[in-house]
Design a protein around this motif. Structure first.
Motif, mmCIF file in Angstrom:
data_model
loop_
_atom_site.group_PDB
_atom_site.id
_atom_site.type_symbol
_atom_site.label_atom_id
_atom_site.label_comp_id
_atom_site.label_asym_id
_atom_site.label_seq_id
_atom_site.Cartn_x
_atom_site.Cartn_y
_atom_site.Cartn_z
ATOM 1 N N THR A 10 -29.850 5.294 -5.245
ATOM 2 C CA THR A 10 -28.824 4.513 -4.485
ATOM 3 C C THR A 10 -29.218 3.194 -4.071
ATOM 4 O O THR A 10 -30.572 2.721 -4.500
ATOM 5 N N PRO A 11 -28.215 2.679 -3.722
ATOM 6 C CA PRO A 11 -28.550 1.030 -3.393
ATOM 7 C C PRO A 11 -29.565 0.952 -2.273
ATOM 8 O O PRO A 11 -30.279 -0.017 -2.618
ATOM 9 N N LYS A 12 -29.505 1.598 -1.523
ATOM 10 C CA LYS A 12 -30.538 1.587 -0.280
ATOM 11 C C LYS A 12 -31.820 1.678 -1.049
ATOM 12 O O LYS A 12 -32.717 1.209 -0.641
ATOM 13 N N ARG A 23 -45.068 1.106 -1.690
ATOM 14 C CA ARG A 23 -45.580 2.126 -2.491
ATOM 15 C C ARG A 23 -45.155 3.336 -1.747
ATOM 16 O O ARG A 23 -45.438 3.915 -0.686
ATOM 17 N N PHE A 24 -44.278 4.221 -2.690
ATOM 18 C CA PHE A 24 -43.753 5.303 -1.964
ATOM 19 C C PHE A 24 -44.664 6.636 -2.298
ATOM 20 O O PHE A 24 -44.954 6.711 -3.560
ATOM 21 N N GLY A 25 -45.142 7.263 -1.316
ATOM 22 C CA GLY A 25 -45.849 8.519 -1.515
ATOM 23 C C GLY A 25 -44.635 9.464 -1.987
ATOM 24 O O GLY A 25 -43.512 9.057 -1.663
ATOM 25 N N ALA A 26 -45.197 10.516 -2.439
ATOM 26 C CA ALA A 26 -44.111 11.871 -2.883
ATOM 27 C C ALA A 26 -42.992 12.058 -1.670
ATOM 28 O O ALA A 26 -41.900 11.990 -2.063
ATOM 29 N N SER A 27 -43.370 12.463 -0.294
ATOM 30 C CA SER A 27 -42.363 12.800 0.551
ATOM 31 C C SER A 27 -41.447 11.730 0.657
ATOM 32 O O SER A 27 -40.134 11.906 0.763
ATOM 33 N N GLU A 28 -41.837 10.488 0.878
ATOM 34 C CA GLU A 28 -40.944 9.224 1.094
ATOM 35 C C GLU A 28 -40.190 9.117 -0.144
ATOM 36 O O GLU A 28 -38.983 8.571 -0.006
ATOM 37 N N ALA A 29 -40.588 9.148 -1.493
ATOM 38 C CA ALA A 29 -39.995 8.970 -2.485
ATOM 39 C C ALA A 29 -38.668 9.955 -2.865
ATOM 40 O O ALA A 29 -37.759 9.809 -2.870
ATOM 41 N N GLN A 30 -39.085 11.381 -2.345
ATOM 42 C CA GLN A 30 -38.132 12.338 -2.198
ATOM 43 C C GLN A 30 -36.987 12.197 -1.061
ATOM 44 O O GLN A 30 -35.785 12.287 -1.254
ATOM 45 N N ALA A 31 -37.510 11.696 -0.009
ATOM 46 C CA ALA A 31 -36.443 11.250 1.122
ATOM 47 C C ALA A 31 -35.519 10.347 0.521
ATOM 48 O O ALA A 31 -34.347 10.302 0.926
ATOM 49 N N VAL A 32 -35.748 9.171 -0.006
ATOM 50 C CA VAL A 32 -34.818 8.414 -0.628
ATOM 51 C C VAL A 32 -34.236 8.616 -1.825
ATOM 52 O O VAL A 32 -33.580 7.787 -2.331
ATOM 53 N N GLY A 33 -34.660 9.708 -2.639
ATOM 54 C CA GLY A 33 -34.115 10.172 -3.730
ATOM 55 C C GLY A 33 -34.637 9.557 -4.951
ATOM 56 O O GLY A 33 -34.326 9.688 -6.029
ATOM 57 N N ILE A 34 -35.621 8.763 -4.880
ATOM 58 C CA ILE A 34 -36.294 8.362 -5.971
ATOM 59 C C ILE A 34 -36.915 9.376 -6.908
ATOM 60 O O ILE A 34 -36.912 9.437 -8.120
ATOM 61 N N VAL A 35 -37.354 10.518 -6.130
ATOM 62 C CA VAL A 35 -37.744 11.842 -6.896
ATOM 63 C C VAL A 35 -37.011 12.881 -6.450
ATOM 64 O O VAL A 35 -36.483 12.895 -5.328
ATOM 65 N N ASP A 36 -36.854 14.002 -7.261
ATOM 66 C CA ASP A 36 -35.909 14.894 -7.112
ATOM 67 C C ASP A 36 -36.654 16.057 -6.429
ATOM 68 O O ASP A 36 -35.981 16.994 -5.397
ATOM 69 N N ALA A 37 -37.770 16.178 -6.500
ATOM 70 C CA ALA A 37 -38.676 17.272 -6.113
ATOM 71 C C ALA A 37 -40.186 17.173 -5.942
ATOM 72 O O ALA A 37 -40.652 16.083 -6.534
ATOM 73 N N ILE A 38 -40.721 17.669 -5.044
ATOM 74 C CA ILE A 38 -42.155 17.448 -4.966
ATOM 75 C C ILE A 38 -43.046 18.491 -5.139
ATOM 76 O O ILE A 38 -42.567 19.795 -4.906
ATOM 77 N N ALA A 39 -44.285 18.729 -5.643
ATOM 78 C CA ALA A 39 -45.041 20.035 -5.841
ATOM 79 C C ALA A 39 -46.567 19.769 -5.512
ATOM 80 O O ALA A 39 -46.919 18.589 -5.826
ATOM 81 N N SER A 40 -47.007 20.919 -5.501
ATOM 82 C CA SER A 40 -48.677 20.736 -5.498
ATOM 83 C C SER A 40 -49.098 20.742 -6.831
ATOM 84 O O SER A 40 -48.354 20.499 -7.746
ATOM 85 N N GLU A 41 -50.342 19.977 -7.083
ATOM 86 C CA GLU A 41 -50.796 19.725 -8.252
ATOM 87 C C GLU A 41 -50.696 20.765 -9.182
ATOM 88 O O GLU A 41 -50.350 20.883 -10.489
ATOM 89 N N ALA A 42 -51.006 22.133 -8.818
ATOM 90 C CA ALA A 42 -51.093 23.345 -9.429
ATOM 91 C C ALA A 42 -49.680 23.741 -9.828
ATOM 92 O O ALA A 42 -49.401 24.458 -10.858
ATOM 93 N N ASP A 43 -48.623 23.383 -9.256
ATOM 94 C CA ASP A 43 -47.270 23.786 -9.390
ATOM 95 C C ASP A 43 -46.347 22.580 -10.152
ATOM 96 O O ASP A 43 -45.375 22.940 -10.445
#
Lengths: 83, 140
Positions: A10-12, A23-43
């Protein structure tokens, strides 16, 4: 390169990532839509497989044409930059 | 170096175990893998093996080969364009850091899944005056 990023987020999110060096951690990256999902290392790999394996039957030639059309401007920008 | 595993119903492109930077040899391996995916179309997953998905451009190589900067960036961008329009569903599994060109690589995939507890996604270019990016961003 900018066109590639701007075509996917998104533009934002683009402003928040491209102009800041943040530096986006996983939760933040997901919150802004940079990543679509997050998962544990095993998953992680299993989650990735789950995203695409159901799509395995799609027509490759058609999918290729669709993507080429969707991203025509971005591909042109990528091919022109630096030339 | 990157390697492609095609044994399962999906291709898995392993980007390497280190920083997985865009060195010429690394890019050759990725390009060959993409050729194989196109020749045998099924979904593609890309992932790294350690702390990094990819830490971006091989700046050591660039600084030692400044005369080849244009060809180098064209090659990097061609890889992005290829992945962006690959005729199969694609997903980047971010096992670790995706920085700079490594983040752009991830962006080129249809989807991204990220490890929840480690690794950052970042476009650090604004913090570094890299001649490579100044040149590339100037164009677009």
């Amino acid at each position: 390169m900018a066109a590639l990023i701007q075509s996917k987020v998104t533009p934002k999110a683009a402003v928040g990532s491209m102009t800041t060096g943040h530096r986006f951690g996983a939760s933040e990256a997901q919150a802004v839509g940079i990543v679509d999902a997050i998962a544990s290392e095993a998953d992680l790999l299993g989650a990735a497989v789950a995203h695409v394996e159901p799509l395995a039957g799609k027509s490759s030639s058609t999918l290729g044409k669709i993507k080429v059309t969707m991203y025509a401007g971005v591909v042109q920008a990528l091919n022109e930059a630096g030339a | 170096m990157p390697s492609l595993n095609s044994d399962s119903p999906v291709h898995v492109l392993h980007l390497g175990e280190d920083e997985n930077r865009f060195s010429p040899d690394w890019m050759t391996a990725v390009e060959h893998a993409l050729d194989q995916v196109v020749a045998n179309p099924k979904p593609l997953i890309a992932t790294g093996g350690g702390k990094f998905f990819s830490n971006g451009l091989d700046l050591d190589w660039v600084m030692a080969n400044v005369g080849e900067l244009d060809a180098y960036t064209a090659r990097v961008q061609a890889i992005f364009a290829r992945i962006l329009t690959l005729p199969v569903p694609t997903v980047a599994a971010l096992n670790g850091h995706a920085f700079g060109a490594g983040a752009m690589l991830a962006i080129a995939f249809d989807w991204r899944v990220m490890r929840e507890d480690r690794g950052y996604f970042c476009f650090p270019e604004v913090d570094i005056e890299s001649p490579v990016w100044l040149r590339s961003f100037r164009a677009r």
